[in-house]
Scaffold this motif. Sequence first.
Motif, PDB file in Angstrom:
ATOM      1  N   THR A 149       0.842  -1.208   0.000  1.00 29.41           N
ATOM      2  CA  THR A 149       0.000   0.000   0.000  1.00 29.41           C
ATOM      3  C   THR A 149       0.874   1.254   0.000  1.00 29.41           C
ATOM      4  OG1 THR A 149      -0.209   0.067   2.420  1.00 29.41           O
ATOM      5  CG2 THR A 149      -1.878  -1.182   1.219  1.00 29.41           C
ATOM      6  N   THR A 200      -3.854   3.898  -7.703  1.00 30.00           N
ATOM      7  CA  THR A 200      -4.999   4.012  -6.804  1.00 30.00           C
ATOM      8  C   THR A 200      -6.078   3.022  -7.228  1.00 30.00           C
ATOM      9  OG1 THR A 200      -6.187   5.610  -8.151  1.00 30.00           O
ATOM     10  CG2 THR A 200      -4.579   6.504  -6.609  1.00 30.00           C
ATOM     11  N   SER A 201      -7.106   2.882  -6.377  1.00 28.72           N
ATOM     12  CA  SER A 201      -8.196   1.963  -6.705  1.00 28.72           C
ATOM     13  C   SER A 201      -8.947   2.475  -7.943  1.00 28.72           C
ATOM     14  CB  SER A 201      -9.140   1.813  -5.526  1.00 28.72           C
ATOM     15  OG  SER A 201      -9.595   3.081  -5.109  1.00 28.72           O
ATOM     16  N   ILE A 239      -6.436   1.757 -11.296  1.00 25.11           N
ATOM     17  CA  ILE A 239      -5.729   0.477 -11.341  1.00 25.11           C
ATOM     18  C   ILE A 239      -5.816  -0.185 -12.726  1.00 25.11           C
ATOM     19  CG2 ILE A 239      -7.721  -0.725 -10.302  1.00 25.11           C
ATOM     20  CD1 ILE A 239      -4.264  -1.832  -9.425  1.00 25.11           C
ATOM     21  N   ASN A 248      -5.000  -6.873  -6.559  1.00 21.39           N
ATOM     22  CA  ASN A 248      -6.231  -7.174  -5.831  1.00 21.39           C
ATOM     23  C   ASN A 248      -6.380  -6.327  -4.570  1.00 21.39           C
ATOM     24  OD1 ASN A 248      -6.955  -9.121  -7.681  1.00 21.39           O
ATOM     25  ND2 ASN A 248      -5.900 -10.760  -6.562  1.00 21.39           N
ATOM     26  N   VAL A 289      -5.044  -3.344  -4.002  1.00 18.64           N
ATOM     27  CA  VAL A 289      -5.338  -1.940  -4.350  1.00 18.64           C
ATOM     28  C   VAL A 289      -6.783  -1.815  -4.844  1.00 18.64           C
ATOM     29  CG1 VAL A 289      -4.694   0.014  -5.803  1.00 18.64           C
ATOM     30  CG2 VAL A 289      -2.922  -1.425  -4.798  1.00 18.64           C
ATOM     31  N   THR A 290      -7.257  -2.784  -5.615  1.00 21.67           N
ATOM     32  CA  THR A 290      -8.639  -2.735  -6.079  1.00 21.67           C
ATOM     33  C   THR A 290      -9.603  -2.768  -4.889  1.00 21.67           C
ATOM     34  OG1 THR A 290      -7.894  -4.051  -7.941  1.00 21.67           O
ATOM     35  CG2 THR A 290     -10.275  -3.795  -7.685  1.00 21.67           C
ATOM     36  N   GLY A 309      -7.575   0.228  -1.943  1.00 21.98           N
ATOM     37  CA  GLY A 309      -6.822   1.407  -2.360  1.00 21.98           C
ATOM     38  C   GLY A 309      -5.429   1.409  -1.771  1.00 21.98           C
ATOM     39  N   ASN A 310      -4.651   2.480  -2.071  1.00 22.00           N
ATOM     40  CA  ASN A 310      -3.307   2.586  -1.506  1.00 22.00           C
ATOM     41  C   ASN A 310      -3.367   3.206  -0.113  1.00 22.00           C
ATOM     42  OD1 ASN A 310      -3.349   5.438  -1.715  1.00 22.00           O
ATOM     43  ND2 ASN A 310      -2.607   5.352  -3.839  1.00 22.00           N
ATOM     44  N   GLU A 347      -5.240   6.511   0.286  1.00 20.09           N
ATOM     45  CA  GLU A 347      -6.702   6.386   0.197  1.00 20.09           C
ATOM     46  C   GLU A 347      -7.298   5.832   1.488  1.00 20.09           C
ATOM     47  OE1 GLU A 347      -6.273   4.149  -3.715  1.00 20.09           O
ATOM     48  OE2 GLU A 347      -8.270   5.016  -3.953  1.00 20.09           O
TER      49      GLU A 347
END
Lengths: 336, 391
Positions: free
Chosen positions: A246, A255-256, A259, A293, A295-296, A299-300, A303
């Motif tokens: 992250t 980011t989500s 991505i 997966n 990050v989806t 998020g990072n 976020e």
Amino acid sequence: MKTFKIACATALAILGIAAPSRADTLSTIKDRGELICGVHTGLVGFGAPDGTGQWQGFDADFCRAFSAAIFGTPKVRFVPLSDQARFTALQNGEVDVLSRNSTWTLKRDTTLGLQFPVIDFFDGQGFLIRKSLDVSKASELDGATVCIQQGTTSEYVVRNFFTSLKITFKPVVIESGTEFFSAFFANRCDVITSDVSQLSVIKLTSDKPDDYVVLPEIISKSPLGPVVRADDKKFADLVKWTIFATFTAEELGVTSANIKDMLKSDNEEVRNLLGVTPGVGQGLGLADDWVANVVTAVGNYGEIFERNVGEKSPLKMQRGQNALWSKGGLLYSPLF
Amino acid sequence: MHFPQNDIVSIITETVMAVSNPVGPQRLRKVMAQCAMAAGLIALLVLIAFTVQQRLEAQGIASGFGFLWERAGFDLSESMISFDGNDSYARALLAGFSNTLKVAVCSIVAAVVIGLVAAAAQLSEHALARRTAKLYVAVVRNTPLLLQLFFWFGVFTVSMPGPKAALQLLPGVFASNRGIDFPWPSPSGWLVVLTLVIGLAASLILWLKNRVVPGSAPWTPAATLTAVLGFAIWSAFAGLFELDIPVAGGFSIRGGGKISPEFLTLFIGLSVYTGSYIAEAIRGAVLAIPSGQIDAGNALGLRSSMVLLLIVIPQAVRIALPAVVSELLNLVKNSSLGVAVGYPELVSAGNTAMNQTGQAIELITIYMAVYVTFNFIVTKLFAVWERRYGW
């Protein structure tokens, strides 16, 4: 001697059942089909159920991140644990991992059979006080009554602080979370001490948040992070590198939201992190798309922070030390 | 082997008989069987302890009682013995136990008094007293103790004013959400108090003796009393009798004696709760006395107070005692709920130690040993009392 033999047989039977089998945590989780994550019993912004009974917060999101790394999508069972019960629950295998603002100390790391793989939140202990008492710094607190929650490091930190200033204080140590807050709001104590992040939550739960102020002094460091059992390095690695992922995602601007585009990026670092170039999952026993997966799903780091405790949340906390190293903070990930 | 193996009661009976009776060949065999049984039990316990320790070591969890002598590093808000964070964990537990002892002893006395009064009220002819007592028992006996403690905690903290607006109950006595503050004699003051108490007791004994043996020396009680009063007046003028009077200042009320709201919460909570059970035990005991006995007392021409004193109470106490004792033992154990309302008793101090050292098994063993020992002593004291009266 028949009695003795019966006694011995019974003893062995009991011990045989009582001895926990230590399979590796990752396989256990995969067989079970979900991750069991120990969280706070209710700390808004970190771990608390929302109106629909879903667990929300910074720590809860990291539970989802660990689970997404394993299963692709988050499959988590949240177990709320008190300050007192948390480490025992982890030792006994009732939970796979604690993501529950626990302070990393030498004693906890070395004598409990547990390990702290990484710090995911840099916090500090402070004081919350009524504005009407006209106290602007902690050294003016001579003779004050201090509310402390049992089972935390704050009990001895606060004593060291008052002793070093050579001023006196009176502790009121309360186990239950709600009684701890209400004793302070009922004026049973003059100040309440805890980690600053928690103090800002406590302040928000009062009827008039503006009547209270967090004193500027930070009296100790509170490095918070997830905790796992000491006997499973492989699972500790998974937890540690999920958090590093992250950090790194934020560093690389993944980011989500973006991505999908990032998966087509030419940047070799991004391709490596997201598993477009194979290799990122092998050492951890995971599929190569595990970072993508994570990050989806959540998020990072940026976020996760902003959504739960930062500008997009009622807590409005600043990134401060919890910013990337390149932006003056302490978040620094090893290389992927 | 002749004894039934699975019947614990008969094993115990056999053991007691074997030990108390003269040893014959049959007895000898039985005694040896008991010894083997005891040895087996001890071996089992040792085996469990050994395995637990091994498992803890394998998991890298520290074990053993060595931590007790390390520096505790935390403070307790009150203690009967002197304690600060530089003392050892062992002393922290001892300080916690001193607080357990304080709240247990105070609550036992208060619970028995409340129980007696409520039982008397329930049995009285007076409708208001009877209904009030019934309501008290119904409400208190049917709600959880922890809930009641939270209620009392609210009463003594939320509903009381802050230290700066403390209620002055009497000159020098303040009530606030920091507890009750009251004047307290200084060390030399205590000496004066002690002398006065001894002097007054002596006068009283002399006076009683004079009543029993008239004409022996009628002036002695008066003389002692005069001497005591003279000493009191002299010590007041000489400044020997000093009171430490609480003063509001800074963050809190300082000086004098203090009863904390946490102690009040636990003390009132435990006394009121246990009092309701004791009231029922006593009521039941009184009702268990055959009414013929009271009729007989009346027929003999005894006054109703004498019937109560000579016939009802001696028999009721005998019936109620086992139930009351078991309620008092419960009270001692329930004092461990102090941890929920911030009273630093044994479990509260121990839980902090447990959290800092992580040595849960050791500390819980200590809790168990302390409560068992304490309650064992209470039970034995009552047993001695029962035996004295040949029950």
